[in-house]
Design a protein around this motif. Structure first.
Motif, mmCIF file in Angstrom:
data_model
loop_
_atom_site.group_PDB
_atom_site.id
_atom_site.type_symbol
_atom_site.label_atom_id
_atom_site.label_comp_id
_atom_site.label_asym_id
_atom_site.label_seq_id
_atom_site.Cartn_x
_atom_site.Cartn_y
_atom_site.Cartn_z
ATOM 1 N N UNK A 24 25.523 33.083 36.651
ATOM 2 C CA UNK A 24 25.942 34.486 36.721
ATOM 3 C C UNK A 24 26.956 34.681 37.846
ATOM 4 N N UNK A 25 26.716 33.983 38.967
ATOM 5 C CA UNK A 25 27.632 34.121 40.120
ATOM 6 C C UNK A 25 29.011 33.559 39.790
ATOM 7 N N UNK A 26 29.049 32.384 39.144
ATOM 8 C CA UNK A 26 30.325 31.781 38.774
ATOM 9 C C UNK A 26 31.089 32.664 37.785
ATOM 10 N N UNK A 27 30.352 33.280 36.873
ATOM 11 C CA UNK A 27 30.992 34.170 35.911
ATOM 12 C C UNK A 27 31.615 35.368 36.613
ATOM 13 N N UNK A 28 30.895 35.915 37.609
ATOM 14 C CA UNK A 28 31.436 37.055 38.337
ATOM 15 C C UNK A 28 32.647 36.641 39.177
ATOM 16 N N UNK A 29 32.626 35.445 39.755
ATOM 17 C CA UNK A 29 33.762 34.964 40.541
ATOM 18 C C UNK A 29 35.000 34.786 39.668
ATOM 19 N N UNK A 31 35.618 36.532 37.087
ATOM 20 C CA UNK A 31 36.105 37.881 36.825
ATOM 21 C C UNK A 31 36.956 38.381 37.983
ATOM 22 N N UNK A 32 36.511 38.112 39.219
ATOM 23 C CA UNK A 32 37.285 38.543 40.398
ATOM 24 C C UNK A 32 38.632 37.808 40.444
ATOM 25 N N UNK A 33 38.596 36.497 40.136
ATOM 26 C CA UNK A 33 39.859 35.744 40.100
ATOM 27 C C UNK A 33 40.819 36.327 39.067
ATOM 28 N N UNK A 34 40.258 36.764 37.939
ATOM 29 C CA UNK A 34 41.121 37.357 36.908
ATOM 30 C C UNK A 34 41.712 38.679 37.370
ATOM 31 N N UNK A 35 40.988 39.391 38.243
ATOM 32 C CA UNK A 35 41.537 40.647 38.783
ATOM 33 C C UNK A 35 42.791 40.373 39.616
ATOM 34 N N UNK A 60 44.392 49.387 44.912
ATOM 35 C CA UNK A 60 43.922 49.231 43.533
ATOM 36 C C UNK A 60 43.088 47.976 43.363
ATOM 37 N N UNK A 61 43.565 46.877 44.005
ATOM 38 C CA UNK A 61 42.799 45.625 43.927
ATOM 39 C C UNK A 61 41.442 45.766 44.612
ATOM 40 N N UNK A 62 41.431 46.519 45.715
ATOM 41 C CA UNK A 62 40.165 46.725 46.438
ATOM 42 C C UNK A 62 39.152 47.462 45.566
ATOM 43 N N UNK A 63 39.609 48.460 44.843
ATOM 44 C CA UNK A 63 38.711 49.221 43.981
ATOM 45 C C UNK A 63 38.116 48.331 42.891
ATOM 46 N N UNK A 64 38.990 47.510 42.281
ATOM 47 C CA UNK A 64 38.518 46.653 41.190
ATOM 48 C C UNK A 64 37.539 45.607 41.697
ATOM 49 N N UNK A 65 37.943 44.924 42.814
ATOM 50 C CA UNK A 65 37.080 43.868 43.365
ATOM 51 C C UNK A 65 35.777 44.455 43.878
#
Length: 292
Positions: A24-29, A31-35, A60-65
């Motif tokens: 789950x953690x790798x999947x979330x990371x 997602x952050x990399x894709x942001x 904007x990046x801060x909000x998404x991350x």
């Protein structure tokens, strides 16, 4: 396997959960990399940017991350709640009351051991290599909770066996008591039936005695009545004889008086003449028959 102070089954369950959390953690990371990659592909198309433009992109990046990280933290907390719910539910089946020590969740030494365990565990693909390479972690609770739980389970099982034995004894006693109760109820019914028969017999005896008394009373009354009838009959016979005697005397007296009357003398004279005529007729008849 003595890792974490658990047996092999529990150790495997811990490893499975760590793998689940890591995936789950790798999947979330990712997602952050894709942001970040989306920001690069969509906004970094010019060679120069003003300070306001860079600040705007970073905001904007801060909000998404921040949203992704917050979502991961919330999901992790909720997942841990579900895991605890499963553990507590299973513990309740064995009448165990589990307690948590929140302070141990921030124990840096234990956290480093867990991190090292996870790092070592995921380096090897084979289970044999995992067993030989991963370090042994110290028990999370130094008080020997696992040993206490095993002792408590053994004690509860022993107590449960005693209770089962006691229950079997009580069931046997209950069955014996039920049999005795059934026998007593049957004996009571028989006694009640005998008492009822005796009561009915007493009632019949009373009825027979009453009928016998009435019969004797009636018999005595009949005897008295019969005697009275006999006396009355004798008296009536005497009266009849007396009346017959009086009647005979009266007839004789009447006949005597009648013979003294003229009518009687005339009737006697007529009867005498008639008799003479009859005699004469008989003689004549006999002569006539002789002539023929």
């Amino acid at each position: 396997m003595a890792d974490f102070g658990f047996n092999d089954h529990h150790q495997n369950e811990v490893i499975n959960y760590m793998r689940f959390a890591r995936s789950k953690r790798l999947l979330r990371l990712k997602t952050i990399d894709s942001c970040f990659q989306d920001l690069k592909d969509s906004r970094l198309v010019e060679e120069t940017f003003t300070v306001d433009e860079v600040a705007d992109m970073l905001d904007g990046l801060q909000v998404v991350v921040r949203g992704e990280v917050e979502m991961e933290l919330i999901n992790t907390a909720h997942t841990n709640v579900l895991l605890l719910r499963q553990l507590f539910s299973q513990a309740e089946k064995f009448y165990l009351r589990l307690q948590t020590d929140i302070s141990e969740l921030e124990n840096r030494e234990l956290l480093e051991q867990v991190a090292e365990f996870e790092k070592t565990d995921f380096k090897s693909n084979s289970k044999a290599n995992q067993e030989s390479s991963k370090p042994k972690l110290a028990p999370l609770n130094e008080g020997g909770v696992s040993e206490l739980l095993n002792k408590e389970i053994s004690r509860l099982q022993e107590e449960n066996d005693k209770l089962k034995s006691r229950l079997r004894t009580l069931e046997s006693q209950a069955m014996s008591a039920l049999d005795e109760k059934t026998k007593a109820e049957r004996a009571l019914k028989d006694l009640q039936k005998i008492q009822g028969d005796q009561q009915e017999l007493c009632n019949l005896e009373d009825t027979v005695a009453a009928m016998q008394a009435d019969f004797e009373k009636s018999l005595n009354a009949n005897a008295v009545s019969q005697k009275e009838l006999q006396d009355n009959l004798v008296s009536a016979k005497h009266d009849l004889l007396r009346v017959q005697e009086q009647l005979s005397l009266a007839e004789k007296e009447l006949e005597k008086k009648f013979q003294q009357t003229a009518a009687y003398r005339n009737m006697k004279e007529i009867l005498s003449k008639k008799n003479d005529q009859i005699k004469d007729l008989r003689k004549r008849l006999q002569r006539y028959e002789s002539d023929e």
